[in-house]
Structures are given as C-alpha cells and as structure tokens.
Design a protein around this motif. Structure first.
Motif, mmCIF file in Angstrom:
data_model
loop_
_atom_site.group_PDB
_atom_site.id
_atom_site.type_symbol
_atom_site.label_atom_id
_atom_site.label_comp_id
_atom_site.label_asym_id
_atom_site.label_seq_id
_atom_site.Cartn_x
_atom_site.Cartn_y
_atom_site.Cartn_z
ATOM 1 N N GLN A 35 -7.850 -7.360 -12.570
ATOM 2 C CA GLN A 35 -8.426 -7.911 -11.350
ATOM 3 C C GLN A 35 -7.444 -7.844 -10.185
ATOM 4 O OE1 GLN A 35 -10.212 -11.727 -12.071
ATOM 5 N NE2 GLN A 35 -11.879 -10.821 -13.256
ATOM 6 N N VAL A 36 -6.154 -8.055 -10.464
ATOM 7 C CA VAL A 36 -5.145 -7.928 -9.415
ATOM 8 C C VAL A 36 -5.086 -6.483 -8.931
ATOM 9 C CG1 VAL A 36 -2.665 -8.023 -8.935
ATOM 10 C CG2 VAL A 36 -3.766 -9.890 -10.168
ATOM 11 N N LYS A 37 -5.145 -5.552 -9.868
ATOM 12 C CA LYS A 37 -5.134 -4.123 -9.506
ATOM 13 C C LYS A 37 -6.328 -3.788 -8.627
ATOM 14 C CE LYS A 37 -5.559 0.471 -11.518
ATOM 15 N NZ LYS A 37 -5.634 1.267 -12.739
ATOM 16 N N GLN A 38 -7.501 -4.232 -9.025
ATOM 17 C CA GLN A 38 -8.713 -3.931 -8.261
ATOM 18 C C GLN A 38 -8.647 -4.534 -6.863
ATOM 19 O OE1 GLN A 38 -11.134 -1.800 -9.368
ATOM 20 N NE2 GLN A 38 -11.655 -1.891 -7.208
ATOM 21 N N LEU A 39 -8.158 -5.769 -6.758
ATOM 22 C CA LEU A 39 -8.040 -6.424 -5.460
ATOM 23 C C LEU A 39 -7.054 -5.676 -4.564
ATOM 24 C CD1 LEU A 39 -8.706 -8.780 -3.565
ATOM 25 C CD2 LEU A 39 -6.829 -10.034 -4.645
ATOM 26 N N ALA A 40 -5.918 -5.292 -5.115
ATOM 27 C CA ALA A 40 -4.915 -4.571 -4.328
ATOM 28 C C ALA A 40 -5.466 -3.229 -3.845
ATOM 29 C CB ALA A 40 -3.649 -4.356 -5.158
ATOM 30 N N LEU A 41 -6.149 -2.506 -4.704
ATOM 31 C CA LEU A 41 -6.713 -1.212 -4.311
ATOM 32 C C LEU A 41 -7.845 -1.389 -3.295
ATOM 33 C CD1 LEU A 41 -6.690 0.687 -7.728
ATOM 34 C CD2 LEU A 41 -5.112 0.957 -5.802
ATOM 35 N N LYS A 98 -7.993 0.134 0.827
ATOM 36 C CA LYS A 98 -8.981 1.177 1.134
ATOM 37 C C LYS A 98 -8.981 1.605 2.593
ATOM 38 C CE LYS A 98 -12.409 0.498 -2.462
ATOM 39 N NZ LYS A 98 -13.754 0.048 -2.782
ATOM 40 N N ASP A 99 -8.718 0.673 3.496
ATOM 41 C CA ASP A 99 -8.788 0.976 4.924
ATOM 42 C C ASP A 99 -7.544 1.654 5.470
ATOM 43 O OD1 ASP A 99 -11.283 -0.165 4.934
ATOM 44 O OD2 ASP A 99 -10.533 -2.158 5.466
ATOM 45 N N ARG A 100 -6.553 1.850 4.660
ATOM 46 C CA ARG A 100 -5.317 2.476 5.125
ATOM 47 C C ARG A 100 -5.495 3.987 5.226
ATOM 48 N NH1 ARG A 100 -0.138 -0.325 4.360
ATOM 49 N NH2 ARG A 100 0.563 1.807 4.162
#
Length: 64
Positions: free
Chosen positions: A14-20, A24-26
């Motif tokens: 879940q931490v990985k998914q949140l960070a990715l 996304k907008d970068r």
C-alpha cells in the motif's frame, strides 16, 4: 531506554502504491520504490508515534 522491537508497522504494497500514485503527475514517471524508502517510512512512523506518546499527559488511559 528499551531495545527497539523489530515490528513492521507499514503495509509495503500500500505504501508503494501510494508513492507511485503521488508521483504520477511528475514529468519523469516512476515505476519502482526502493527498499530504503520503506525503511525511511518505517523510521518516520516510529518517531512520530514515539514523540506523540511522550507528549501525552501522564495520567490517562487512552491514546487519542
């Protein structure tokens, strides 16, 4: 001071998914999250909890 207990407080997927999701907008698209990132997240959370609990009044039974 007590010895640190090795307990996983975060859900890595879940931490990985949140960070990715946040990345996304970068302009540069990130596709992976390194192990050091998880260690830093875990350390930051432990520090937050430790500091929060220390600030609580000495009497009371519930951590809010």
């Amino acid at each position: 001071m007590r010895a640190e207990v090795k307990v996983k407080l975060i859900n890595r997927s879940q931490v990985k998914q949140l960070a990715l999701d946040m990345a996304k907008d970068r302009a540069h698209k990130f596709t992976r999250v390194g192990g050091q990132f998880f260690l830093q997240c875990e350390a930051n959370l432990k520090d937050y909890i430790r500091n929060y609990v220390r600030r609580l009044p000495s009497k009371g039974k519930t951590i809010n």
